[in-house]
Design a protein around this motif. Structure first.
Motif, PDB file in Angstrom:
ATOM      1  N   PRO A  18      -0.657  -2.373  -1.117  1.00 55.13           N
ATOM      2  CA  PRO A  18       0.201  -2.927  -2.173  1.00 55.13           C
ATOM      3  C   PRO A  18      -0.266  -2.464  -3.552  1.00 55.13           C
ATOM      4  O   PRO A  18      -1.471  -2.301  -3.793  1.00 55.13           O
ATOM      5  N   PRO A  19       0.664  -2.238  -4.498  1.00 53.06           N
ATOM      6  CA  PRO A  19       0.280  -1.730  -5.817  1.00 53.06           C
ATOM      7  C   PRO A  19      -0.600  -2.691  -6.613  1.00 53.06           C
ATOM      8  O   PRO A  19      -1.343  -2.266  -7.489  1.00 53.06           O
ATOM      9  N   ASP A  20      -0.518  -3.986  -6.327  1.00 51.65           N
ATOM     10  CA  ASP A  20      -1.325  -4.971  -7.048  1.00 51.65           C
ATOM     11  C   ASP A  20      -2.549  -5.408  -6.239  1.00 51.65           C
ATOM     12  O   ASP A  20      -3.122  -6.462  -6.478  1.00 51.65           O
ATOM     13  N   ALA A  21      -2.973  -4.559  -5.300  1.00 54.85           N
ATOM     14  CA  ALA A  21      -4.053  -4.942  -4.379  1.00 54.85           C
ATOM     15  C   ALA A  21      -5.430  -4.713  -4.985  1.00 54.85           C
ATOM     16  O   ALA A  21      -5.618  -3.937  -5.932  1.00 54.85           O
ATOM     17  N   ALA A  22      -6.394  -5.389  -4.386  1.00 53.00           N
ATOM     18  CA  ALA A  22      -7.807  -5.102  -4.616  1.00 53.00           C
ATOM     19  C   ALA A  22      -8.338  -4.412  -3.362  1.00 53.00           C
ATOM     20  O   ALA A  22      -8.185  -4.926  -2.250  1.00 53.00           O
ATOM     21  N   ILE A  23      -8.922  -3.224  -3.547  1.00 50.86           N
ATOM     22  CA  ILE A  23      -9.586  -2.545  -2.439  1.00 50.86           C
ATOM     23  C   ILE A  23     -11.048  -2.976  -2.415  1.00 50.86           C
ATOM     24  O   ILE A  23     -11.756  -2.853  -3.418  1.00 50.86           O
ATOM     25  N   VAL A  24     -11.486  -3.499  -1.284  1.00 54.52           N
ATOM     26  CA  VAL A  24     -12.866  -3.947  -1.109  1.00 54.52           C
ATOM     27  C   VAL A  24     -13.544  -2.966  -0.165  1.00 54.52           C
ATOM     28  O   VAL A  24     -13.185  -2.870   1.009  1.00 54.52           O
ATOM     29  N   GLU A  25     -14.503  -2.199  -0.699  1.00 56.52           N
ATOM     30  CA  GLU A  25     -15.192  -1.215   0.138  1.00 56.52           C
ATOM     31  C   GLU A  25     -16.509  -1.792   0.630  1.00 56.52           C
ATOM     32  O   GLU A  25     -17.406  -2.100  -0.152  1.00 56.52           O
ATOM     33  N   PHE A  26     -16.634  -1.925   1.942  1.00 62.72           N
ATOM     34  CA  PHE A  26     -17.829  -2.460   2.584  1.00 62.72           C
ATOM     35  C   PHE A  26     -18.851  -1.328   2.748  1.00 62.72           C
ATOM     36  O   PHE A  26     -18.564  -0.309   3.350  1.00 62.72           O
ATOM     37  N   GLY A  27     -20.054  -1.539   2.189  1.00 65.05           N
ATOM     38  CA  GLY A  27     -21.080  -0.508   2.280  1.00 65.05           C
ATOM     39  C   GLY A  27     -20.750   0.694   1.428  1.00 65.05           C
ATOM     40  O   GLY A  27     -20.936   1.847   1.843  1.00 65.05           O
ATOM     41  N   ALA A  28     -20.284   0.456   0.215  1.00 66.64           N
ATOM     42  CA  ALA A  28     -19.868   1.541  -0.666  1.00 66.64           C
ATOM     43  C   ALA A  28     -21.056   2.413  -1.039  1.00 66.64           C
ATOM     44  O   ALA A  28     -22.152   1.929  -1.289  1.00 66.64           O
ATOM     45  N   GLN A  35      -1.979   3.849  -7.283  1.00 66.55           N
ATOM     46  CA  GLN A  35      -2.604   2.964  -8.261  1.00 66.55           C
ATOM     47  C   GLN A  35      -2.737   1.556  -7.700  1.00 66.55           C
ATOM     48  O   GLN A  35      -1.778   0.991  -7.180  1.00 66.55           O
ATOM     49  N   VAL A  36      -3.924   0.999  -7.821  1.00 66.19           N
ATOM     50  CA  VAL A  36      -4.170  -0.382  -7.399  1.00 66.19           C
ATOM     51  C   VAL A  36      -4.751  -1.162  -8.575  1.00 66.19           C
ATOM     52  O   VAL A  36      -5.135  -0.587  -9.597  1.00 66.19           O
ATOM     53  N   ALA A  37      -4.834  -2.465  -8.410  1.00 67.60           N
ATOM     54  CA  ALA A  37      -5.268  -3.321  -9.518  1.00 67.60           C
ATOM     55  C   ALA A  37      -6.781  -3.337  -9.674  1.00 67.60           C
ATOM     56  O   ALA A  37      -7.293  -3.371 -10.798  1.00 67.60           O
ATOM     57  N   ALA A  38      -7.516  -3.341  -8.559  1.00 67.23           N
ATOM     58  CA  ALA A  38      -8.958  -3.550  -8.651  1.00 67.23           C
ATOM     59  C   ALA A  38      -9.668  -2.878  -7.483  1.00 67.23           C
ATOM     60  O   ALA A  38      -9.083  -2.642  -6.415  1.00 67.23           O
ATOM     61  N   TYR A  39     -10.941  -2.607  -7.713  1.00 68.76           N
ATOM     62  CA  TYR A  39     -11.795  -2.014  -6.693  1.00 68.76           C
ATOM     63  C   TYR A  39     -13.116  -2.761  -6.697  1.00 68.76           C
ATOM     64  O   TYR A  39     -13.749  -2.943  -7.749  1.00 68.76           O
ATOM     65  N   VAL A  40     -13.546  -3.207  -5.496  1.00 70.88           N
ATOM     66  CA  VAL A  40     -14.788  -3.962  -5.354  1.00 70.88           C
ATOM     67  C   VAL A  40     -15.709  -3.205  -4.395  1.00 70.88           C
ATOM     68  O   VAL A  40     -15.574  -3.305  -3.173  1.00 70.88           O
ATOM     69  N   PRO A  41     -16.639  -2.399  -4.934  1.00 71.16           N
ATOM     70  CA  PRO A  41     -17.616  -1.750  -4.056  1.00 71.16           C
ATOM     71  C   PRO A  41     -18.741  -2.728  -3.730  1.00 71.16           C
ATOM     72  O   PRO A  41     -19.327  -3.331  -4.630  1.00 71.16           O
ATOM     73  N   LEU A  47      -5.553 -11.675  -5.369  1.00 71.86           N
ATOM     74  CA  LEU A  47      -4.839 -10.420  -5.167  1.00 71.86           C
ATOM     75  C   LEU A  47      -4.737 -10.102  -3.676  1.00 71.86           C
ATOM     76  O   LEU A  47      -5.597 -10.517  -2.884  1.00 71.86           O
ATOM     77  N   PRO A  48      -3.717  -9.345  -3.254  1.00 72.09           N
ATOM     78  CA  PRO A  48      -3.712  -8.841  -1.876  1.00 72.09           C
ATOM     79  C   PRO A  48      -4.953  -7.985  -1.642  1.00 72.09           C
ATOM     80  O   PRO A  48      -5.390  -7.259  -2.548  1.00 72.09           O
ATOM     81  N   LYS A  49      -5.519  -8.067  -0.453  1.00 74.92           N
ATOM     82  CA  LYS A  49      -6.780  -7.381  -0.174  1.00 74.92           C
ATOM     83  C   LYS A  49      -6.583  -6.275   0.867  1.00 74.92           C
ATOM     84  O   LYS A  49      -5.889  -6.456   1.872  1.00 74.92           O
ATOM     85  N   VAL A  50      -7.241  -5.157   0.607  1.00 74.12           N
ATOM     86  CA  VAL A  50      -7.319  -4.065   1.575  1.00 74.12           C
ATOM     87  C   VAL A  50      -8.784  -3.685   1.709  1.00 74.12           C
ATOM     88  O   VAL A  50      -9.425  -3.293   0.727  1.00 74.12           O
ATOM     89  N   GLY A  51      -9.332  -3.832   2.893  1.00 76.26           N
ATOM     90  CA  GLY A  51     -10.702  -3.416   3.137  1.00 76.26           C
ATOM     91  C   GLY A  51     -10.772  -1.917   3.364  1.00 76.26           C
ATOM     92  O   GLY A  51      -9.836  -1.306   3.890  1.00 76.26           O
ATOM     93  N   PHE A  52     -11.872  -1.324   2.949  1.00 73.50           N
ATOM     94  CA  PHE A  52     -12.094   0.113   3.136  1.00 73.50           C
ATOM     95  C   PHE A  52     -13.493   0.273   3.697  1.00 73.50           C
ATOM     96  O   PHE A  52     -14.473  -0.182   3.102  1.00 73.50           O
ATOM     97  N   PHE A  53     -13.591   0.896   4.864  1.00 67.73           N
ATOM     98  CA  PHE A  53     -14.883   1.025   5.561  1.00 67.73           C
ATOM     99  C   PHE A  53     -14.952   2.417   6.181  1.00 67.73           C
ATOM    100  O   PHE A  53     -14.850   2.586   7.392  1.00 67.73           O
ATOM    101  N   PRO A  54     -15.115   3.448   5.337  1.00 64.69           N
ATOM    102  CA  PRO A  54     -15.118   4.823   5.842  1.00 64.69           C
ATOM    103  C   PRO A  54     -16.483   5.224   6.370  1.00 64.69           C
ATOM    104  O   PRO A  54     -17.434   4.439   6.381  1.00 64.69           O
ATOM    105  N   GLY A  55     -16.580   6.472   6.837  1.00 61.48           N
ATOM    106  CA  GLY A  55     -17.873   7.041   7.172  1.00 61.48           C
ATOM    107  C   GLY A  55     -18.392   6.726   8.561  1.00 61.48           C
ATOM    108  O   GLY A  55     -19.536   7.043   8.866  1.00 61.48           O
ATOM    109  N   SER A  56     -17.617   6.103   9.394  1.00 60.92           N
ATOM    110  CA  SER A  56     -18.010   5.723  10.767  1.00 60.92           C
ATOM    111  C   SER A  56     -19.201   4.782  10.790  1.00 60.92           C
ATOM    112  O   SER A  56     -19.921   4.710  11.777  1.00 60.92           O
ATOM    113  N   THR A  57     -19.421   4.018   9.702  1.00 58.65           N
ATOM    114  CA  THR A  57     -20.519   3.045   9.678  1.00 58.65           C
ATOM    115  C   THR A  57     -20.341   1.980  10.752  1.00 58.65           C
ATOM    116  O   THR A  57     -21.315   1.380  11.209  1.00 58.65           O
TER     117      THR A  57
END
Length: 326
Positions: A81-91, A105-111, A155-165
């Protein structure tokens, strides 16, 4: 941890994070198969070494996942969503999140990462390049429940967990992590996860035991950290890095192998090592698409989309909680 060690850690007046590190190290080194948690790899030096690993010719996961994220950026961004916060686990380094931010474009990023200084430096650089983005770096152990910054809670939340962690967790731990992430992100959340796929041993082993020895330095840095932060007396020259493929468990294992009979001292404890005995420092589980989808479902997520490279080396999954639709 025994009472004697508890008294010793209190006497050294360790802060809460270092005390937890001490407990985990002492508990791990007193098990029949000695072990250390891979989450402690990532002090500042470890984080920098891992960035170096991702650039090695043998280490396929990063460049393959980056290829998927570049090629499929528009499709993946369409789920956010355009107004989402992306939360990256283990950034860590911001290379991968930048691909998504450039596409949408998103609203916020939480590493979120245990190495606070490293993610703050990365967050500051990201903020300069994306001035419209609200960046909220959070120093926390992402493997455990944590509170999101107040600014993003609604905000709507989208988790991001790349890198095969996800592959560093035992399967039951991976399920608990996915359950915890679901609870942290909340109802209606989505999550984008990188998952390494099963492949030939001749490709896997060199990726974790490179010719330049960078992965060995990364592994041994864990002992350097224990010496520095906990006052242990590991002799680095008396341990060697080893990577093996455990076919039955579908995983690469990393070990630090004692080259001789020796003892290490920590908080008054004497920890003995036989020649050839190892400290098990990391697993990297490799999944089939079907096994990962089943794992996500067991943790209360619904598989939504999946992308792979042309050679099926790596996969990126989109999963969603109940109440969201793709």
């Amino acid at each position: 941890m025994n009472v004697h060690v508890a008294v010793q850690t209190q006497a050294h007046r360790l802060d809460s994070n270092t005390a937890a590190f001490a407990r985990d190290v002492l508990d791990g080194l007193t098990k029949p198969q000695k072990e250390l948690s891979p989450k402690y790899f990532y002090d500042d030096t470890g984080s920098e070494l891992f960035v170096e690993i991702t650039r090695l010719p043998e280490y396929y996961p990063t460049r393959t996942e980056l290829g998927i994220l570049r090629d499929r950026a528009a499709e993946i961004a369409a789920l956010i969503p355009p107004d989402a916060a992306i939360v990256e686990f283990g950034a860590g380094a911001t290379t991968k999140i930048r691909l998504l931010l450039a596409a949408h474009q998103v609203a916020a990023y939480v590493p979120v990462d245990i190495s606070g200084d490293f993610i703050i430096t990365q967050a500051e650089a990201l903020q300069r390049d994306f001035p419209q983005l609200a960046v909220h770096p959070l120093a926390a152990d992402f493997t455990k429940p944590f509170a999101l910054p107040p600014a993003v809670r609604d905000l709507p939340k989208v988790g991001f967990f790349p890198g095969s962690t996800i592959g560093n967790f035992e399967p039951q731990e991976a399920r608990r992590f996915l359950e915890s992430a679901r609870d942290i992100l909340g109802r209606g959340a989505r999550m984008i996860i990188g998952v390494d796929l099963e492949k030939d041993e001749n490709v896997l082993v060199p990726a974790y035991d490179d010719a330049a020895g960078v992965t060995g330095k990364f592994n041994l840095n864990l002992l350097i950290r224990i010496n520095r932060e906990l006052g242990a007396d590991f002799d680095l020259s008396a341990f060697a890095h080893r990577a093996i493929y455990n076919r039955d468990q579908h995983r690469i294992e990393m070990h630090l192998v004692s080259l001789r009979d020796q003892s290490v001292h920590l908080f008054g404890e004497r920890i003995g090592f036989r020649a050839g005995e190892s400290i098990h420092t990391e697993n990297s589980y490799k999944y089939s698409l079907e096994r990962f989808r089943a794992l996500a479902q067991q943790a209360g997520w619904t598989p939504a989309r999946c992308w792979t490279d042309a050679d099926a080396m790596f996969s990126v999954h989109a999963i969603e909680t109940n109440g969201s639709r793709v």
